[in-house]
Design an enzyme around this catalytic site. Sequence first.
Site, PDB file in Angstrom:
ATOM      1  N   ARG A  17       0.804  -1.224   0.000  1.00 13.65           N
ATOM      2  CA  ARG A  17       0.000   0.000   0.000  1.00 13.65           C
ATOM      3  C   ARG A  17       0.841   1.281   0.000  1.00 13.65           C
ATOM      4  O   ARG A  17       0.348   2.360  -0.254  1.00 13.65           O
ATOM      5  CB  ARG A  17      -0.961  -0.021   1.203  1.00 13.65           C
ATOM      6  CG  ARG A  17      -2.067  -1.054   1.072  1.00 13.65           C
ATOM      7  CD  ARG A  17      -2.780  -1.342   2.379  1.00 13.65           C
ATOM      8  NE  ARG A  17      -2.060  -2.274   3.229  1.00 13.65           N
ATOM      9  CZ  ARG A  17      -2.497  -2.731   4.407  1.00 13.65           C
ATOM     10  NH1 ARG A  17      -3.653  -2.313   4.874  1.00 13.65           N
ATOM     11  NH2 ARG A  17      -1.782  -3.584   5.119  1.00 13.65           N
ATOM     12  N   GLN A  75      11.719 -14.898   6.677  1.00 13.91           N
ATOM     13  CA  GLN A  75      10.435 -15.491   6.269  1.00 13.91           C
ATOM     14  C   GLN A  75      10.380 -15.392   4.739  1.00 13.91           C
ATOM     15  O   GLN A  75      10.165 -14.323   4.187  1.00 13.91           O
ATOM     16  CB  GLN A  75       9.262 -14.714   6.904  1.00 13.91           C
ATOM     17  CG  GLN A  75       7.906 -15.326   6.612  1.00 13.91           C
ATOM     18  CD  GLN A  75       6.745 -14.368   6.919  1.00 13.91           C
ATOM     19  OE1 GLN A  75       6.912 -13.151   6.975  1.00 13.91           O
ATOM     20  NE2 GLN A  75       5.567 -14.934   7.103  1.00 13.91           N
ATOM     21  N   GLY A 138      -8.053  -4.675  12.451  1.00 11.57           N
ATOM     22  CA  GLY A 138      -8.723  -5.793  13.110  1.00 11.57           C
ATOM     23  C   GLY A 138      -9.574  -5.266  14.268  1.00 11.57           C
ATOM     24  O   GLY A 138      -9.147  -4.403  15.024  1.00 11.57           O
TER      25      GLY A 138
HETATM   26  C1  UD1 Z   1      -2.407  -6.069  11.262  1.00 13.08           C
HETATM   27  C2  UD1 Z   1      -3.386  -6.953  12.099  1.00 13.08           C
HETATM   28  C3  UD1 Z   1      -4.607  -6.131  12.440  1.00 13.08           C
HETATM   29  C4  UD1 Z   1      -4.204  -4.876  13.168  1.00 13.08           C
HETATM   30  C5  UD1 Z   1      -3.155  -4.100  12.378  1.00 13.08           C
HETATM   31  C6  UD1 Z   1      -2.607  -2.979  13.250  1.00 13.08           C
HETATM   32  C7  UD1 Z   1      -3.165  -9.285  11.475  1.00 13.08           C
HETATM   33  C8  UD1 Z   1      -3.730 -10.395  10.669  1.00 13.08           C
HETATM   34  N1  UD1 Z   1      -3.763  -8.095  11.344  1.00 13.08           N
HETATM   35  O1  UD1 Z   1      -3.054  -5.753  10.025  1.00 13.08           O
HETATM   36  O2  UD1 Z   1      -5.484  -6.887  13.248  1.00 13.08           O
HETATM   37  O3  UD1 Z   1      -5.340  -4.076  13.404  1.00 13.08           O
HETATM   38  O4  UD1 Z   1      -2.055  -4.929  12.003  1.00 13.08           O
HETATM   39  O5  UD1 Z   1      -1.765  -2.138  12.503  1.00 13.08           O
HETATM   40  O6  UD1 Z   1      -2.234  -9.512  12.220  1.00 13.08           O
HETATM   41  N2  UD1 Z   1       4.256  -9.190   8.189  1.00 13.08           N
HETATM   42  C9  UD1 Z   1       5.235 -10.162   8.100  1.00 13.08           C
HETATM   43  N3  UD1 Z   1       4.962 -11.318   7.454  1.00 13.08           N
HETATM   44  C10 UD1 Z   1       3.759 -11.574   6.896  1.00 13.08           C
HETATM   45  C11 UD1 Z   1       2.750 -10.582   7.003  1.00 13.08           C
HETATM   46  C12 UD1 Z   1       3.023  -9.414   7.648  1.00 13.08           C
HETATM   47  O7  UD1 Z   1       6.342  -9.979   8.591  1.00 13.08           O
HETATM   48  O8  UD1 Z   1       3.593 -12.671   6.332  1.00 13.08           O
HETATM   49  C13 UD1 Z   1       4.549  -7.937   8.877  1.00 13.08           C
HETATM   50  C14 UD1 Z   1       4.478  -6.709   7.991  1.00 13.08           C
HETATM   51  O9  UD1 Z   1       5.769  -6.423   7.465  1.00 13.08           O
HETATM   52  C15 UD1 Z   1       4.020  -5.629   8.971  1.00 13.08           C
HETATM   53  C16 UD1 Z   1       3.255  -6.390  10.022  1.00 13.08           C
HETATM   54  O10 UD1 Z   1       3.589  -7.754   9.872  1.00 13.08           O
HETATM   55  O11 UD1 Z   1       5.099  -4.953   9.561  1.00 13.08           O
HETATM   56  C17 UD1 Z   1       1.748  -6.197   9.904  1.00 13.08           C
HETATM   57  O12 UD1 Z   1       1.365  -6.467   8.576  1.00 13.08           O
HETATM   58  P1  UD1 Z   1       0.337  -5.525   7.835  1.00 13.08           P
HETATM   59  O13 UD1 Z   1       0.190  -6.034   6.465  1.00 13.08           O
HETATM   60  O14 UD1 Z   1       0.673  -4.109   8.027  1.00 13.08           O
HETATM   61  O15 UD1 Z   1      -0.982  -5.897   8.665  1.00 13.08           O
HETATM   62  P2  UD1 Z   1      -2.305  -5.038   8.781  1.00 13.08           P
HETATM   63  O16 UD1 Z   1      -3.138  -5.289   7.574  1.00 13.08           O
HETATM   64  O17 UD1 Z   1      -1.991  -3.639   9.087  1.00 13.08           O
HETATM   65 MG    MG Z   2      -0.231  -2.568   9.149  1.00  7.84          MG
END
Ligand code: UD1
Ligand code: MG
Length: 449
Positions: A17, A75, A138
């Site tokens: 995004r 990962q 969430g």
């Molecule tokens: C996530 C939460 C959501 C919360 C929000 C707060 C989940 C499923 N959702 O959503 O409930 O309200 O954060 O900001 O947890 N990442 C990894 N590996 C992955 C996926 C993500 O390392 O496979 C990391 C991303 O780099 C990021 C973080 O996890 O730093 C969160 O991922 P992001 O895609 O921003 O999640 P949100 O959609 O914001």
């Molecule tokens: Mg996020």
Amino acid sequence: MTTTTTAIILAAGKGTRMRSALPKVLQPLAGKPILQHIVDAVEQANIDQKIIVCGHEAELVKHTINAEHLQWVFQAEQLGTGHAVDCAMPSVTGDKVLVLVGDALLITADTLSRLIAQCPEQGMSLLTAIAPDPTGLGRIIRRQDGSVCSIIEHKDASETELCINEINTGIMCLSHDVLEEYLPKLRSDNAQGELYLTDVIGLCAEDEVVINAVTADFNETMGVNDKLQLAKAERIYQQLQVERLMQQGCTVIDPSRVDVRGTVDIGMDVLIDVNVVLEGQVSLGNGVIIEPNCVLKNCQIADNVHIKAFSHLEEATVGVSAIIGPYARLRPGAKLEKDVRVGNFVEIKKSQIDEGAKINHLSYVGDAEVGKNANIGAGTITCNYDGVNKFKTQIGEGAFIGSNSSLIAPVTIGENAVTGAGSAIAKDVPDSALGIARAKQRNIESWKK
Ligand code: UD1
Ligand code: MG
């Protein structure tokens, strides 16, 4: 027995995004990568083990972030926040595991400590906040008795669930055993086809595992997913920085028009006018005045210095009561002593300027030593570079450099020596002598056009 804590920071995602070639976690806020802000907060919270899960542009992320004793886990495929935590599990040594999303960068060490303290030995604590606009986040689902029952991601939520404005900050603390037990139970049968860490909460609630919800201010916990949220977070951060300056007695003409991108040590009665940017390590003594549109990067400014409008200072040291600008440029290694004056369109690089010396107009002084009370006339240039090497210019105490002099380094101008205006000085000028090197004027009488 003392309990130990491991922090896992999830930073493997691309941050689609953001629409940027730079991974989201490296996007700068106040000049510092998002992830570095989080790492710094974790560092301050005195956590025993720090693990970062990286994936997208892992090498770049590793090279950019610095902190002591960081462990990196890779990962390969971003299969969701639950999967990311799972990748880190084999490395975890702590009894409690603090999980942080890598984009909630305004989080403070205080809040993290509070959350860790609320995590029971066999249970978890969850950081929630009330969002003015919960879109994309969430939602926290609670039972009638107020206890947390699950987290529903925005994309999976029903109409009624979307009306809930208590959100998951993405920051939680779980006992190691609980995490180990519930991670393998995650399923990807959701709108995004991912393993959501957030589903651990629902599973725990079903089994009556203790979940302590801890609330924080939304501004402190917001995750930044796009450039709009990044700009919002920047404003919140800057507001906090400028409030800190004002609490220390600084007069800020407009708090929304000063930016701090680093750390500022500040004395009393400092005045900062509009559009000033302070970067890196800046120290400002008592009574310093900074006029509009100045940039100061890694500078030490002594008491009662007056920096006039549109000046740019980088890695410079300025002595007591000096006056700089308007339109002055101090480059790395400029060291100005007490009462020095540097005026408009003057550039100073790697030079020592002694007490009371004046360089008031249109000059370049580089690799030079300028003695006490010397006066450098308008348009003086130290010719310090022959295209290959740099050479030094020494100007003695009380010397007077005539306007438009070119001082061809290496060269020494003695104490109280004078150079004639328009001279190209290639040879040393002894103490108290006049050095003059220019064509003699010839007048041709009765000249007609
Ligand atoms: C996530 C939460 C959501 C919360 C929000 C707060 C989940 C499923 N959702 O959503 O409930 O309200 O954060 O900001 O947890 N990442 C990894 N590996 C992955 C996926 C993500 O390392 O496979 C990391 C991303 O780099 C990021 C973080 O996890 O730093 C969160 O991922 P992001 O895609 O921003 O999640 P949100 O959609 O914001
Ligand atoms: Mg996020």
